[in-house]
Design an enzyme around this catalytic site. Structure first.
Site, PDB file in Angstrom:
ATOM      1  N   ASP A 109       0.844  -1.201   0.000  1.00 56.57           N
ATOM      2  CA  ASP A 109       0.000   0.000   0.000  1.00 56.57           C
ATOM      3  C   ASP A 109       0.877   1.247   0.000  1.00 56.57           C
ATOM      4  O   ASP A 109       2.039   1.203   0.428  1.00 56.57           O
ATOM      5  CB  ASP A 109      -0.883   0.027   1.250  1.00 56.57           C
ATOM      6  CG  ASP A 109      -1.876  -1.121   1.262  1.00 56.57           C
ATOM      7  OD1 ASP A 109      -2.187  -1.656   0.187  1.00 56.57           O
ATOM      8  OD2 ASP A 109      -2.336  -1.478   2.368  1.00 56.57           O
TER       9      ASP A 109
HETATM   10  N1  URA Z   1      -1.255  -5.916   3.947  1.00 57.09           N
HETATM   11  C1  URA Z   1      -1.756  -4.669   3.916  1.00 57.09           C
HETATM   12  O1  URA Z   1      -2.793  -4.402   4.478  1.00 57.09           O
HETATM   13  N2  URA Z   1      -1.085  -3.735   3.251  1.00 57.09           N
HETATM   14  C2  URA Z   1       0.094  -3.969   2.626  1.00 57.09           C
HETATM   15  O2  URA Z   1       0.683  -3.049   2.040  1.00 57.09           O
HETATM   16  C3  URA Z   1       0.604  -5.260   2.662  1.00 57.09           C
HETATM   17  C4  URA Z   1      -0.091  -6.233   3.337  1.00 57.09           C
END
Ligand code: URA
Length: 239
Positions: free
Chosen positions: A103
């Site tokens: 993310d």
């Molecule tokens: N899980 C999440 O919620 N975000 C990420 O970036 C990676 C794993």
């Protein structure tokens, strides 16, 4: 390098398919037809042609990046800088892409490569590569939460494989818990959604490890380095 591997690496087909090209007499090394897939070549000096078109050597590259916040896991974006921008033009002609996504607000270990087959194998849920994250979350994480993570958690659109939740410490003043979480898939927002399911919000998320590959602690945010031969071999040996 063997000629069949060279041709397959350059995207001219699977090992089986390139064997057919060789058998058909379409491949030359330094103007001499080669039919044997075992034939070796020096990728730096030998000239390979297919149907008399020169095949230039494009090496595979495998990088680990310590992804910073506010950077998107994509090759192009109209709004935000991308993980490819972190490379400042290095490997520009080799068309690197991120292996999966973190993310925009997640930091840590992200692989960049131009080897599609490698990326596919790393990402395939069949291979169940463990991914470990450091997660700081709201509230006090409990043994019940650990049990929920350890069983198959139903997240609506999919059921997560059992995962491991380790409690590192609870800060009562801030009402926050530091944890390590290991998951075996990489679904969209998976860690955040798993914590949400047990009533917690993720405040900070950093990926520390993928399979045997550990984020190099000498890499500052936004910095990268090539994987060593040993790191690559270990990673591939578990696929
Ligand atoms: N899980 C999440 O919620 N975000 C990420 O970036 C990676 C794993």
């Amino acid at each position: 390098m063997r000629i069949d591997r060279f041709l397959a690496n350059e995207g001219l087909g699977s090992r089986k398919e390139v064997k057919q090209l060789l058998k058909a007499g379409l491949v030359k090394i330094n103007d001499i037809v080669v039919k044997s897939p075992n034939q070796h070549l020096d990728v730096e000096t030998d000239e390979v042609t297919l149907n008399d078109h020169l095949i230039s050597y494009q090496p595979f590259v495998y990088l680990m990046l310590n992804k910073p916040q506010d950077v998107v896991s994509a090759t192009q974006d109209n709004l935000h800088p991308t993980v490819i921008d972190c490379l400042d033009g290095a490997y520009g002609h080799l068309e690197l892409f991120p292996v999966g996504r973190l993310d925009i607000d997640t930091t840590g270990l992200l692989l960049l490569t131009n080897d599609g087959q490698f990326a596919h194998r790393i990402l395939s849920p069949k291979n169940k590569i463990p991914k470990t994250y450091a997660a700081r979350v709201t509230d006090e994480v409990t043994a019940e939460d650990q049990e929920a993570f350890a069983s198959s958690m139903d997240l609506g659109d999919f059921v997560a494989m059992p995962s491991e939740l380790e409690i590192l410490g609870y800060d009562a003043d801030l009402n926050q818990t530091d944890t390590h979480v290991t998951i075996y898939e990489g679904k969209f927002h998976q860690v955040k959604r798993m914590f949400e399911k047990v009533g917690k919000e993720v405040l900070q998320l950093e990926r520390l490890q993928m399979g045997s590959l550990v984020l190099d602690e000498n890499l500052d945010f936004g910095r990268w380095r090539e994987l060593s031969e040993t790191e690559l071999e270990h990673l591939l040996s578990n696929l």
